[in-house]
Enzyme design. Sequence first.
Site, PDB file in Angstrom:
ATOM      1  N   LYS A  91      32.695  39.401  31.793  1.00 30.72           N
ATOM      2  CA  LYS A  91      32.710  40.160  33.422  1.00 30.72           C
ATOM      3  C   LYS A  91      32.918  41.718  32.654  1.00 30.72           C
ATOM      4  O   LYS A  91      33.333  42.215  33.774  1.00 30.72           O
ATOM      5  CB  LYS A  91      33.949  39.830  33.955  1.00 30.72           C
ATOM      6  CG  LYS A  91      34.093  38.411  33.985  1.00 30.72           C
ATOM      7  CD  LYS A  91      35.539  38.003  35.103  1.00 30.72           C
ATOM      8  CE  LYS A  91      35.612  36.906  35.613  1.00 30.72           C
ATOM      9  NZ  LYS A  91      35.241  36.245  36.515  1.00 30.72           N
ATOM     10  N   LYS A 147      35.824  41.249  48.918  1.00 27.11           N
ATOM     11  CA  LYS A 147      37.346  41.838  49.062  1.00 27.11           C
ATOM     12  C   LYS A 147      37.101  43.322  49.130  1.00 27.11           C
ATOM     13  O   LYS A 147      37.560  43.971  50.299  1.00 27.11           O
ATOM     14  CB  LYS A 147      37.962  41.488  48.384  1.00 27.11           C
ATOM     15  CG  LYS A 147      38.592  40.067  48.648  1.00 27.11           C
ATOM     16  CD  LYS A 147      39.939  39.704  47.255  1.00 27.11           C
ATOM     17  CE  LYS A 147      39.638  37.776  47.880  1.00 27.11           C
ATOM     18  NZ  LYS A 147      40.326  37.455  45.842  1.00 27.11           N
ATOM     19  N   LYS A 185      40.347  41.668  37.217  1.00 26.46           N
ATOM     20  CA  LYS A 185      40.185  39.980  37.795  1.00 26.46           C
ATOM     21  C   LYS A 185      40.631  39.462  36.125  1.00 26.46           C
ATOM     22  O   LYS A 185      40.911  40.997  34.878  1.00 26.46           O
ATOM     23  CB  LYS A 185      38.429  40.168  37.757  1.00 26.46           C
ATOM     24  CG  LYS A 185      37.120  41.143  36.694  1.00 26.46           C
ATOM     25  CD  LYS A 185      35.747  40.959  37.338  1.00 26.46           C
ATOM     26  CE  LYS A 185      35.784  41.749  38.250  1.00 26.46           C
ATOM     27  NZ  LYS A 185      34.768  41.285  39.278  1.00 26.46           N
ATOM     28  N   ARG A 186      40.144  38.228  35.482  1.00 27.80           N
ATOM     29  CA  ARG A 186      40.085  37.970  34.409  1.00 27.80           C
ATOM     30  C   ARG A 186      40.036  38.259  33.473  1.00 27.80           C
ATOM     31  O   ARG A 186      38.554  39.204  34.060  1.00 27.80           O
ATOM     32  CB  ARG A 186      39.598  36.853  34.959  1.00 27.80           C
ATOM     33  CG  ARG A 186      40.821  35.833  34.229  1.00 27.80           C
ATOM     34  CD  ARG A 186      40.005  34.140  34.384  1.00 27.80           C
ATOM     35  NE  ARG A 186      38.633  33.788  35.193  1.00 27.80           N
ATOM     36  CZ  ARG A 186      37.997  33.508  34.071  1.00 27.80           C
ATOM     37  NH1 ARG A 186      38.063  32.782  32.677  1.00 27.80           N
ATOM     38  NH2 ARG A 186      36.587  33.049  34.511  1.00 27.80           N
ATOM     39  N   HIS A 237      31.200  26.116  40.005  1.00 25.93           N
ATOM     40  CA  HIS A 237      31.598  27.399  39.609  1.00 25.93           C
ATOM     41  C   HIS A 237      31.049  28.063  38.447  1.00 25.93           C
ATOM     42  O   HIS A 237      31.593  29.334  38.488  1.00 25.93           O
ATOM     43  CB  HIS A 237      32.969  27.512  39.308  1.00 25.93           C
ATOM     44  CG  HIS A 237      33.592  27.116  41.316  1.00 25.93           C
ATOM     45  ND1 HIS A 237      33.851  28.209  42.353  1.00 25.93           N
ATOM     46  CD2 HIS A 237      34.139  26.377  41.840  1.00 25.93           C
ATOM     47  CE1 HIS A 237      34.721  27.570  43.313  1.00 25.93           C
ATOM     48  NE2 HIS A 237      34.608  26.360  42.926  1.00 25.93           N
ATOM     49  N   THR A 276      34.741  37.146  44.167  1.00 30.54           N
ATOM     50  CA  THR A 276      35.013  36.686  44.765  1.00 30.54           C
ATOM     51  C   THR A 276      35.698  38.378  46.103  1.00 30.54           C
ATOM     52  O   THR A 276      35.468  38.679  46.587  1.00 30.54           O
ATOM     53  CB  THR A 276      35.538  36.400  46.305  1.00 30.54           C
ATOM     54  OG1 THR A 276      36.975  35.610  45.310  1.00 30.54           O
ATOM     55  CG2 THR A 276      35.137  34.953  46.054  1.00 30.54           C
TER      56      THR A 276
END
Length: 840
Positions: free
Chosen positions: A577, A686, A571-572, A378, A682
Amino acid sequence: MADAKANGKNEAAKLAKIPAAANPLANEPSAIASNISYHVQYSPHFSPTKFEPEQAFFATAESVRDRLIQQWNETYHHFNKVDPKQTYYLSMEFLQGRTLTNAIGSLDIQNAYADALNNLGHVLEEIAEQEKDAALGNGGLGRLASCFLDSMATLNLPAWGYGLRYRYGLFKQKITKQGQEEVAEDWLEKFSPWEVVRHDVVFPVRFFGSVMVNPNGTRKWVGGEVVQAVAYDIPIPGYKTKNTISLRLWDAKASAEDFNLFQFNDGQYESAAQLHSRAQQICAVLYPGDSTEEGKLLRLKQQFFLCSASLQDMILRFKERKSGRQWSEFPSKVAVQLNDTHPTLAIPELMRLLMDEEGLGWDEAWDITTRTVAYTNHTVLPEALEKWSQAVMWKLLPRHMEIIEEIDKRFIAMVRSTRSDLESKIPSMCILDNNPKKPVVRMANLCVVSAHTVNGVAQLHSDILKADLFADYVSLWPNKLQNKTNGITPRRWLRFCNPELSKIITKWLKTDQWVTNLDLLVGLRQFADNTELQAEWESAKMASKKHLADYIWRVTGVTIDPNSLFDIQVKRIHEYKRQLLNILGAIYRYKELKEMSPQERKKTTPRTIMIGGKAFATYTNAKRIVKLVNDVGEVVNTDPEVNSYLKVVFVPNYNVSVAELLIPGSELSQHISTAGMEASGTSNMKFSLNGCLIIGTLDGANVEIRQEIGEENFFLFGAVAEQVPKLRKEREDGLFKPDPRFEEAKQFIRSGAFGSYDYNPLLDSLEGNTGYGRGDYFLVGYDFPSYLEAQDRVDQAYKDRKKWLKMSILSTAGSGKFSSDRTIAQYAKEIWNITECRTA
């Protein structure tokens, strides 16, 4: 308070009129109401006079559980009878979210339960709100695992999930003036109505101890401490199918004989219950801090506990389903999938169980293990590829270290005898890094050497694994590495969380089959320009935006305008990110608005920027980003000149249930990681599925989403993965010239415009050319100008309502590929070799 008491009495009076009768398989509202009433009386958890929303939720959940247990038992017996090859999905995280709405939707009894609760004086939506999210995960890894379980059940596949029953989860996030505060999750404070404890499914799990060599040369792990793994099962129903599979969670307990009564009576209370206390620590918290040796031991204990209990369970089931079995049959009946490196210890533990407990020789045990286990990678982030201290491993798992040493020795010998050209690569390919300063076990290497198949989770990610991270292994085993692009379940992430849009899709496609065949969404493309569809689409989006605005007001006290563009990044919190890029962009937007005349402001596109996610408790820079977002919001949202045109909101305690509100109400979503660093993502799928447009880099699954929905419907910016190493080198060489707007945004923070907190340590990560925590490793500065340009394109596109709505419809229409049903069907056929096993 008086109203609440009156309502409570009214509900109790309605309950009294409903006969309490057990109807576990009820379909009609009156029979369902009787079954709920039965559980209130005969499965009591509260005082008998109460029937308030909380009591109603638990009784309703137990009524639904009756039906689930019936289907679950039938599925279990069917699997036992047919004896198919079965997949076991091992994951440290399962981010399930709430179960009630999902369960009644999958069972197709949603309307009946709504009517039954009305008869009892309650509203289904309010009752569903009483449920706490199961705190069994943190981010995409756990949510993916839960989507996969939903698809396994819906596709009628023989498969189970295995995880740990974390009592306090990762943490519940609270936002204070100081920033993020972590408090323990309370999802098990009362109890979970969905889980069933299996008192007969208990396995011993050993830690520490030593290895005893028997006279015949066989080895046995002895001594140390032994805790008991107790199974808790959660039913996972498929959508409109009888198949209901298990998520089996392990909890750690010590036995009564481990309680020292003599010490307790002597006043040594803590010593008397020492093993009980240590057992409780194992499943207390997800990802406990590991900066100390005790923390490292606890994390390793968790990982081994999951692997050992799950494998013992699989072996017992293998033996029970058919007596007199040959061990050579094991890989044709059992497939083990490791979700990331956390369950890597399943490899040496399966070897140990086969050799030390079942008496097999090395070659047979190795053949069985390597044909049973597969591994999903991952991440390409070096710090996320687990490396465990050899000293810690020897201390906790001495027998497993012997086995890992032997696997490594034989692997090195094989490379030397068959591929002498790889001799120089052995130091990086082998499992044990024996660097005297820091000897470690490289878990990803152990997985790649031992698994029959390794897969990445998006095409770009798998290409990077093949070309870079695992390139030498690919030259050794050309067919071992596959791609399996991630997916999401369309049940939870569209059908149930966005009923308004779902009805419109069903109306225009003239079928609801898209819920289990998401490729059918492509049929919306022919209607993308239809003004009637666009009007319905806009109306559904506005309803979701108003619903979200109400929620934001309730949890933050900030009023947001549903007519503004809802721009969301959830998100985290992690530097790669790049929430920092988002908030710097927001700061520059605020600065520009402040410098405009009132007339100029009126020409801009009003925007509400929402950011949410948890920062790990020990990740200082991530926590600084959370604080910065909140500080910026505090200033912007109370600035009367600007707050009609810009709001910045931090959404606290982001979890699955919050996502189910945010995603339907979103119009733009930011997926802006540094190219080549996000394996897949992911949440991008969504958002896309719900008609939200994406601003993003060519990273992870963004690449494939853009291909599927059309390049013109994706707001692209930033460096591509191939450029990143070169750009970092140029930065090191002092060749980077920052954009003036980037410098202005940073300077605005330093000026104290957002308070007196010292953000220099965070901003320093963007400065300099090299050095630890400096040199802008994630290329925020490089990508900033193209990010602002992409945001300008968003503003212009949003003003053209017809164009925006067409893009939104095409986003949903192009999302068919990203169903977890497609992903799981590929795993089943190409990795696990399992087939449908439908309960009659």
